[in-house]
Design a protein around this motif. Structure first.
Motif, PDB file in Angstrom:
ATOM      1  N   MET A   3       0.930  -1.164  -0.001  1.00 39.46           N
ATOM      2  CA  MET A   3      -0.107   0.116  -0.033  1.00 39.46           C
ATOM      3  C   MET A   3       0.720   1.357  -0.066  1.00 39.46           C
ATOM      4  O   MET A   3       1.794   1.404   0.804  1.00 39.46           O
ATOM      5  CB  MET A   3      -1.018   0.097   1.247  1.00 39.46           C
ATOM      6  N   VAL A   4       0.645   2.179  -0.957  1.00 39.95           N
ATOM      7  CA  VAL A   4       1.199   3.442  -1.095  1.00 39.95           C
ATOM      8  C   VAL A   4       0.262   4.428  -0.934  1.00 39.95           C
ATOM      9  O   VAL A   4      -1.064   4.329  -1.055  1.00 39.95           O
ATOM     10  CB  VAL A   4       2.099   3.731  -2.269  1.00 39.95           C
ATOM     11  N   SER A   5       0.575   5.742  -0.372  1.00 36.45           N
ATOM     12  CA  SER A   5      -0.370   6.641  -0.209  1.00 36.45           C
ATOM     13  C   SER A   5       0.387   8.277  -0.666  1.00 36.45           C
ATOM     14  O   SER A   5       1.434   8.343  -0.334  1.00 36.45           O
ATOM     15  CB  SER A   5      -0.976   6.940   1.178  1.00 36.45           C
ATOM     16  N   SER A   6      -0.510   9.166  -1.534  1.00 34.20           N
ATOM     17  CA  SER A   6       0.093  10.277  -1.571  1.00 34.20           C
ATOM     18  C   SER A   6      -0.308  11.336  -0.529  1.00 34.20           C
ATOM     19  O   SER A   6       0.580  12.666  -0.271  1.00 34.20           O
ATOM     20  CB  SER A   6      -0.388  11.176  -2.829  1.00 34.20           C
ATOM     21  N   ASP A   7      -0.836  10.791   0.583  1.00 33.04           N
ATOM     22  CA  ASP A   7      -1.300  11.642   1.703  1.00 33.04           C
ATOM     23  C   ASP A   7      -0.601  11.320   3.169  1.00 33.04           C
ATOM     24  O   ASP A   7      -0.491  12.304   3.988  1.00 33.04           O
ATOM     25  CB  ASP A   7      -2.902  11.399   2.041  1.00 33.04           C
ATOM     26  N   THR A   8      -0.257  10.036   2.950  1.00 34.11           N
ATOM     27  CA  THR A   8      -0.032   9.643   4.799  1.00 34.11           C
ATOM     28  C   THR A   8       0.960   8.373   4.754  1.00 34.11           C
ATOM     29  O   THR A   8       0.807   7.622   3.626  1.00 34.11           O
ATOM     30  CB  THR A   8      -1.075   9.463   5.549  1.00 34.11           C
ATOM     31  N   ASP A   9       1.703   8.403   5.687  1.00 35.45           N
ATOM     32  CA  ASP A   9       2.558   7.036   5.847  1.00 35.45           C
ATOM     33  C   ASP A   9       1.764   6.041   6.939  1.00 35.45           C
ATOM     34  O   ASP A   9       2.795   5.158   7.346  1.00 35.45           O
ATOM     35  CB  ASP A   9       3.831   7.289   5.954  1.00 35.45           C
ATOM     36  N   ARG A  10       0.800   6.602   7.494  1.00 33.23           N
ATOM     37  CA  ARG A  10       0.317   5.682   8.430  1.00 33.23           C
ATOM     38  C   ARG A  10      -1.263   5.332   8.199  1.00 33.23           C
ATOM     39  O   ARG A  10      -1.967   6.047   7.514  1.00 33.23           O
ATOM     40  CB  ARG A  10       0.397   6.624   9.673  1.00 33.23           C
ATOM     41  N   ARG A  11      -1.358   4.103   8.804  1.00 37.83           N
ATOM     42  CA  ARG A  11      -2.889   3.619   8.574  1.00 37.83           C
ATOM     43  C   ARG A  11      -4.056   4.676   8.961  1.00 37.83           C
ATOM     44  O   ARG A  11      -4.908   4.788   8.692  1.00 37.83           O
ATOM     45  CB  ARG A  11      -3.136   2.207   9.313  1.00 37.83           C
TER      46      ARG A  11
ATOM     47  N   ARG B 214     -10.596   8.612  -0.130  1.00 37.62           N
ATOM     48  CA  ARG B 214      -9.086   8.865  -0.995  1.00 37.62           C
ATOM     49  C   ARG B 214      -8.455   7.496  -1.214  1.00 37.62           C
ATOM     50  O   ARG B 214      -7.481   7.456  -1.774  1.00 37.62           O
ATOM     51  CB  ARG B 214      -8.487   9.660  -0.111  1.00 37.62           C
ATOM     52  N   CYS B 215      -9.283   6.315  -1.110  1.00 44.24           N
ATOM     53  CA  CYS B 215      -8.474   5.283  -1.303  1.00 44.24           C
ATOM     54  C   CYS B 215      -9.140   4.448  -2.745  1.00 44.24           C
ATOM     55  O   CYS B 215     -10.575   4.864  -2.869  1.00 44.24           O
ATOM     56  CB  CYS B 215      -8.648   4.284  -0.262  1.00 44.24           C
ATOM     57  N   ILE B 216      -8.233   3.806  -3.388  1.00 41.59           N
ATOM     58  CA  ILE B 216      -8.778   2.958  -4.412  1.00 41.59           C
ATOM     59  C   ILE B 216      -8.594   1.470  -3.904  1.00 41.59           C
ATOM     60  O   ILE B 216      -7.711   0.999  -3.964  1.00 41.59           O
ATOM     61  CB  ILE B 216      -8.016   3.196  -5.911  1.00 41.59           C
TER      62      ILE B 216
ATOM     63  N   GLY C 190      -4.077   9.678  -3.477  1.00 41.68           N
ATOM     64  CA  GLY C 190      -4.773   8.738  -2.543  1.00 41.68           C
ATOM     65  C   GLY C 190      -3.914   7.808  -2.035  1.00 41.68           C
ATOM     66  O   GLY C 190      -2.730   8.019  -2.329  1.00 41.68           O
ATOM     67  N   ALA C 191      -4.988   6.470  -1.964  1.00 40.28           N
ATOM     68  CA  ALA C 191      -3.924   5.320  -1.403  1.00 40.28           C
ATOM     69  C   ALA C 191      -4.584   4.176  -1.935  1.00 40.28           C
ATOM     70  O   ALA C 191      -5.579   4.230  -2.507  1.00 40.28           O
ATOM     71  CB  ALA C 191      -3.996   5.164   0.014  1.00 40.28           C
ATOM     72  N   GLY C 192      -3.658   2.939  -2.114  1.00 34.75           N
ATOM     73  CA  GLY C 192      -4.127   1.825  -2.790  1.00 34.75           C
ATOM     74  C   GLY C 192      -3.016   0.889  -2.690  1.00 34.75           C
ATOM     75  O   GLY C 192      -1.704   1.142  -2.617  1.00 34.75           O
ATOM     76  N   PHE C 193      -3.195  -0.463  -2.950  1.00 32.43           N
ATOM     77  CA  PHE C 193      -2.339  -1.530  -3.050  1.00 32.43           C
ATOM     78  C   PHE C 193      -1.964  -1.624  -4.554  1.00 32.43           C
ATOM     79  O   PHE C 193      -2.828  -1.858  -5.365  1.00 32.43           O
ATOM     80  CB  PHE C 193      -2.840  -2.640  -2.600  1.00 32.43           C
TER      81      PHE C 193
ATOM     82  N   ILE D 165       6.927   5.803  -5.236  1.00 29.56           N
ATOM     83  CA  ILE D 165       7.665   6.239  -4.320  1.00 29.56           C
ATOM     84  C   ILE D 165       8.936   7.211  -4.883  1.00 29.56           C
ATOM     85  O   ILE D 165       8.969   8.129  -4.412  1.00 29.56           O
ATOM     86  CB  ILE D 165       8.236   5.099  -3.230  1.00 29.56           C
ATOM     87  N   ALA D 166       9.542   6.449  -5.774  1.00 27.57           N
ATOM     88  CA  ALA D 166      10.706   7.437  -6.221  1.00 27.57           C
ATOM     89  C   ALA D 166      10.365   8.468  -7.224  1.00 27.57           C
ATOM     90  O   ALA D 166      11.224   9.520  -7.072  1.00 27.57           O
ATOM     91  CB  ALA D 166      11.614   6.392  -7.029  1.00 27.57           C
ATOM     92  N   GLY D 167       9.265   8.130  -7.859  1.00 22.94           N
ATOM     93  CA  GLY D 167       9.142   9.427  -8.929  1.00 22.94           C
ATOM     94  C   GLY D 167       8.096  10.283  -8.684  1.00 22.94           C
ATOM     95  O   GLY D 167       7.830  11.246  -9.520  1.00 22.94           O
ATOM     96  N   GLN D 168       7.010  10.081  -7.967  1.00 23.55           N
ATOM     97  CA  GLN D 168       5.735  10.733  -7.929  1.00 23.55           C
ATOM     98  C   GLN D 168       5.360  11.240  -6.426  1.00 23.55           C
ATOM     99  O   GLN D 168       4.139  11.498  -6.330  1.00 23.55           O
ATOM    100  CB  GLN D 168       4.608   9.890  -8.571  1.00 23.55           C
ATOM    101  N   GLY D 169       6.291  11.031  -5.428  1.00 22.85           N
ATOM    102  CA  GLY D 169       5.991  11.443  -4.455  1.00 22.85           C
ATOM    103  C   GLY D 169       5.012  10.839  -3.419  1.00 22.85           C
ATOM    104  O   GLY D 169       4.565  11.255  -2.363  1.00 22.85           O
ATOM    105  N   PHE D 170       4.923   9.477  -3.574  1.00 22.65           N
ATOM    106  CA  PHE D 170       3.929   8.784  -2.709  1.00 22.65           C
ATOM    107  C   PHE D 170       5.013   8.231  -1.686  1.00 22.65           C
ATOM    108  O   PHE D 170       6.117   8.160  -1.798  1.00 22.65           O
ATOM    109  CB  PHE D 170       3.400   7.395  -3.573  1.00 22.65           C
ATOM    110  N   ARG D 171       4.224   7.738  -0.388  1.00 26.50           N
ATOM    111  CA  ARG D 171       5.035   7.031   0.443  1.00 26.50           C
ATOM    112  C   ARG D 171       4.590   5.647   0.555  1.00 26.50           C
ATOM    113  O   ARG D 171       3.417   5.470   0.678  1.00 26.50           O
ATOM    114  CB  ARG D 171       4.788   7.906   1.688  1.00 26.50           C
TER     115      ARG D 171
END
Length: 281
Positions: free
Chosen positions: A164-172, A179-181, A222-225, A235-241
């Motif tokens: 799971m990655v997210s553009s908003d947060t690194d915590r559940r 905001r999830c797919i 948003g977030a999704g698996f 994570i490397a190219g688009q700012g996700f965590r």
């Protein structure tokens, strides 16, 4: 034979969008529409319903889909058979998510082990591949969801991992359903997702393909698996965590073939070739 009509129909089955299929096929949207009209005219029935909600197969379109796949394959086989020096061929289905990242390495392995064989490769989904194996229009398949059938044989290969990655947060705790797919890669995956994150089951968007989830995330945030390699790229190219306290979901992978091929030396070599890619490193 107007194979472009079949290719357009089958692409629309996957994309459910005339504009997206036009982009993928490298033609105009009006060309896609004209091809669909031509095919519907030839068959004497409507294949798609178009509405503001999108493009959907009619009941007749659903019936035609398996025949369209068989026709496309039959034409490819016919063309190959009449070419000089034509030899043995194998028809292989690969789960769509696996094909995107692994098809090159796998096919290179197939050709190294079976240098005199021609291969027809088709990315697809598990249910359709099971049907094609039963009908004889596929010889071998790699899939996520084996379907119990007396005439099919399955071998566990290993697993792939979705993170799971997210553009908003690194915590559940920071995840919001709106905001999830929700990824729906297989029934087994969906069960794990439901048990792991019950609070996210009301997510307004869902998709059953890694590339689709990744594309939606890249466009909407948003977030999704997604597959681990896709997660690394986001994570490397688009700012996700990575969402650090949400565990990875593993998806088992299976090889499938018809029972009549279980002891075939050719099919056993195919199986060993795929198994090599799932061996511990």
């Amino acid at each position: 034979m107007q194979t472009d009509l079949l290719e357009t129909f089958l692409d629309l089955v996957d994309s459910r969008s005339f504009s997206r299929s036009a982009e993928r096929l490298g033609v105009t949207q009006s060309t896609v529409s004209a091809r669909v009209v031509a095919l519907e005219t030839a068959l004497g029935t409507r294949l798609f319903d178009r509405s503001r909600a999108g493009t959907a197969l009619t009941a007749e379109g659903v019936k035609f889909e398996s025949h369209a796949r068989a026709l496309r394959h039959g034409w490819a086989e016919a063309r190959r058979a009449v070419q000089p020096g034509a030899g043995q061929s194998l028809r292989i289905g690969i789960q769509t998510d696996l094909a995107a990242a692994r098809i090159g390495d796998w096919v290179a392995g197939f050709r190294a082990r079976l240098p005199g064989v021609a291969f027809y490769i088709e990315p697809d989904y598990s249910n359709q591949m099971c049907e094609d194996l039963l009908r004889g229009s596929l010889d071998f398949a790699v899939m996520f969801s084996p379907r119990a059938q007396a005439d099919l044989h399955f071998t566990t290969l290993g697993e792939v991992r979705y993170r799971m990655v997210s553009s908003d947060t690194d915590r559940r705790a920071g995840l919001l359903a709106e905001r999830c797919i929700r990824a729906a890669y297989s029934p087994a995956f969906e069960d794990q997702h439901r048990q792991l994150l019950p609070e996210l089951q009301q997510a307004p968007l869902a998709a059953g393909q890694n590339a689709a989830v990744a594309g939606l995330l890249a466009s909407l945030g948003g977030a999704g698996f997604v597959l681990e390699e896709t997660a690394a790229a986001l994570i490397a190219g688009q700012g996700f965590r990575a969402v650090a306290d949400v565990p990875v979901i593993t998806q088992p992978v299976y090889a499938a073939l018809h029972l009549r091929h279980r002891t075939s030396p050719l099919h056993r070599r195919l199986l060993r070739s795929v198994q090599r890619h799932f061996a511990p490193r």
